[in-house]
Design an enzyme around this catalytic site. Structure first.
Site, PDB file in Angstrom:
ATOM      1  N   ASN A   1       8.409 -28.392  26.896  1.00 38.25           N
ATOM      2  CA  ASN A   1       7.292 -29.151  27.448  1.00 38.25           C
ATOM      3  C   ASN A   1       6.639 -28.307  28.529  1.00 38.25           C
ATOM      4  OD1 ASN A   1       7.163 -31.700  26.242  1.00 38.25           O
ATOM      5  ND2 ASN A   1       8.785 -32.532  27.539  1.00 38.25           N
TER       6      ASN A   1
ATOM      7  N   SER B   1      18.355 -34.219  23.330  1.00 45.28           N
ATOM      8  CA  SER B   1      17.861 -35.222  22.384  1.00 45.28           C
ATOM      9  C   SER B   1      16.960 -34.612  21.308  1.00 45.28           C
ATOM     10  CB  SER B   1      17.109 -36.349  23.094  1.00 45.28           C
ATOM     11  OG  SER B   1      16.995 -36.155  24.434  1.00 45.28           O
TER      12      SER B   1
ATOM     13  N   ASN C   1       1.736 -34.778  28.747  1.00 48.18           N
ATOM     14  CA  ASN C   1       2.956 -34.894  29.560  1.00 48.18           C
ATOM     15  C   ASN C   1       2.605 -35.211  31.020  1.00 48.18           C
ATOM     16  OD1 ASN C   1       4.375 -32.527  27.442  1.00 48.18           O
ATOM     17  ND2 ASN C   1       5.268 -34.528  27.745  1.00 48.18           N
TER      18      ASN C   1
ATOM     19  N   ALA D   1      12.752 -38.755  21.234  1.00 48.66           N
ATOM     20  CA  ALA D   1      14.179 -38.941  20.962  1.00 48.66           C
ATOM     21  C   ALA D   1      14.915 -39.220  22.264  1.00 48.66           C
ATOM     22  CB  ALA D   1      14.756 -37.692  20.307  1.00 48.66           C
TER      23      ALA D   1
ATOM     24  N   LYS E   1      -1.029 -30.696  25.054  1.00 49.15           N
ATOM     25  CA  LYS E   1       0.253 -31.405  25.211  1.00 49.15           C
ATOM     26  C   LYS E   1       0.623 -31.483  26.695  1.00 49.15           C
ATOM     27  CE  LYS E   1       4.231 -33.270  24.149  1.00 49.15           C
ATOM     28  NZ  LYS E   1       5.434 -32.521  24.186  1.00 49.15           N
TER      29      LYS E   1
ATOM     30  N   GLY F   1      20.305 -25.475  22.687  1.00 54.10           N
ATOM     31  CA  GLY F   1      19.844 -26.625  23.469  1.00 54.10           C
ATOM     32  C   GLY F   1      19.922 -27.885  22.631  1.00 54.10           C
TER      33      GLY F   1
ATOM     34  N   SER G   1      11.440 -37.634  28.358  1.00 54.81           N
ATOM     35  CA  SER G   1      12.419 -36.585  28.675  1.00 54.81           C
ATOM     36  C   SER G   1      12.641 -36.504  30.186  1.00 54.81           C
ATOM     37  CB  SER G   1      11.926 -35.244  28.130  1.00 54.81           C
ATOM     38  OG  SER G   1      10.633 -34.969  28.615  1.00 54.81           O
TER      39      SER G   1
ATOM     40  N   GLU H   1      11.454 -31.441  34.573  1.00 52.31           N
ATOM     41  CA  GLU H   1      10.505 -30.366  34.236  1.00 52.31           C
ATOM     42  C   GLU H   1       9.189 -30.538  34.999  1.00 52.31           C
ATOM     43  OE1 GLU H   1      11.377 -28.921  29.814  1.00 52.31           O
ATOM     44  OE2 GLU H   1      10.702 -30.990  29.867  1.00 52.31           O
TER      45      GLU H   1
HETATM   46  O1  PAF Z   1       8.564 -35.430  27.266  1.00 50.19           O
HETATM   47  C1  PAF Z   1       8.572 -36.373  26.447  1.00 50.19           C
HETATM   48  O2  PAF Z   1       9.325 -37.351  26.561  1.00 50.19           O
HETATM   49  C2  PAF Z   1       7.647 -36.272  25.245  1.00 50.19           C
HETATM   50  O3  PAF Z   1       6.954 -35.055  25.310  1.00 50.19           O
HETATM   51  C3  PAF Z   1       6.656 -37.430  25.088  1.00 50.19           C
HETATM   52  C4  PAF Z   1       5.588 -37.039  24.069  1.00 50.19           C
HETATM   53  C5  PAF Z   1       6.002 -37.818  26.397  1.00 50.19           C
HETATM   54  C6  PAF Z   1       7.317 -38.610  24.428  1.00 50.19           C
HETATM   55  O4  PAF Z   1       8.312 -39.190  25.207  1.00 50.19           O
END
Ligand code: PAF
Length: 318
Positions: A99, A12, A191, A130, A187, A9, A258, A270
């Site tokens: 995520n 980014s 998100n 990223a 986390k 995968g 993301s 997602e």
């Molecule tokens: O999904 C994402 O983009 C990342 O988990 C986060 C922490 C929200 C940063 O962009």
């Protein structure tokens, strides 16, 4: 001996880890689409400037996998693991970087009836940001924190100190958690409070903080998350949840989340593993998760677009 890591995968986050880790260990990418070498140009802060050319092999290669990082989207994780399962041995270590929640349970179930039920399975959770504006270029848009922890008993016995050390050497602040599920649930809450807002408002992480949708719903969303986290066994009050969402959105302000990146690329998001997972979990436990449900429906109904203009006027998409 130089440690060997395979990464499945190379989006980014996978590309970011691959580029920096390749300065400290041997990295091979696994891809259905490319063979030969993949060039990655990493940009961002001065310490991020790096151009690397990494070997890439197809999933059906026969080489056994020592350490495998899976950095695919949560929706693709099970299929990705199945595609390389013939290469896993009893000493393989597999790290899931997805995520949300959902795919972690799917993988644990899958392994039970697979030919390698006893591989060491870990989860990792990262707030590194990223972006991949073009194929081959990755921008390290926000520094974060990465946590590693065991998902099964064999992983607990084997430990994950060496991968955590490698991440630290590569410049990613990393730690080991004795209870990675706690980190994954926290986390998930982050998100839930960032990704759908960036997708619906089509803005960078930091810009959600001024959006009326965010300002109108974040308190109720945080209250819903408080109840869910309590039932999951990881209690946290709504003020703390909201403060953490704001702090991560601020720390990764320049990042295109993301979820918004998926929309820019016309890919499925997602959302079902994030707010959709929370809405489903709430329904199963007789709890209210109206805002999570509404955000899920709004993201699901967004038109997939391969070319959108972001808040800075940059065009995205291939
Ligand atoms: O999904 C994402 O983009 C990342 O988990 C986060 C922490 C929200 C940063 O962009």
């Amino acid at each position: 001996m130089t440690p060997s890591i395979h990464i499945l995968g190379a989006g980014s986050i996978g590309g970011l880890f691959a580029a920096r880790l390749s300065q400290h260990c041997s990295i091979t990418l696994i891809s259905r689409h490319s063979t030969g070498n993949l060039n990655i140009r990493l940009t961002g802060n001065p310490e991020d400037q790096l151009v690397v050319s990494l070997p890439c092999e197809p999933p059906d290669s026969q080489q056994p996998l020592e350490r495998l990082l899976i950095t695919t989207k949560s929706n693709d994780t099970l299929t990705a693991l199945q595609s390389i399962s013939h290469r896993l041995t009893t000493s393989s270590q597999v790290y899931l970087f997805q995520n949300g929640l959902g795919s972690h349970f799917d993988i644990l179930d899958y392994l039970k009836s697979s030919r390698v039920p006893n591989i060491a399975l870990y989860a990792a959770s990262t707030t590194e940001g990223a972006n991949r504006p073009t194929n081959g270029e990755i921008i390290h848009a926000g520094r974060g924190q990465t946590w590693f922890g065991a998902l099964n008993a064999i992983a607990k016995n084997s430990g994950c100190g060496s991968i955590c050390d490698l991440f630290n050497q590569a410049g990613f602040r990393s730690n080991i958690s004795e209870d990675i599920w706690a980190i994954l649930w926290k986390k998930l809450a982050i998100n839930c409070g960032i990704n759908p807002y960036t997708a619906i408002c089509q803005c960078r992480n930091g810009d959600i903080l001024q959006q009326p949708l965010f300002l109108d719903t974040i308190d109720e969303l945080s209250r819903e998350l408080e109840l869910i986290l309590q039932v999951a066994g990881y209690p946290e009050d709504h003020e703390t949840i909201k403060a953490r969402i704001i702090s991560v959105a601020t720390a990764t302000a320049a990042n295109v989340s993301s979820m918004l990146q998926d929309i820019y690329r016309g890919k499925s998001t997602e959302i079902l593993a994030i707010n959709g997972f929370v809405a489903k979990f709430a329904a199963e436990h007789g709890l209210n998760a109206k805002i999570n449900e509404q955000l899920t429906q709004r993201v699901l109904s967004l038109p997939a677009s391969s070319k959108l203009i972001d808040s800075s006027g940059n065009t995205h998409g291939e």
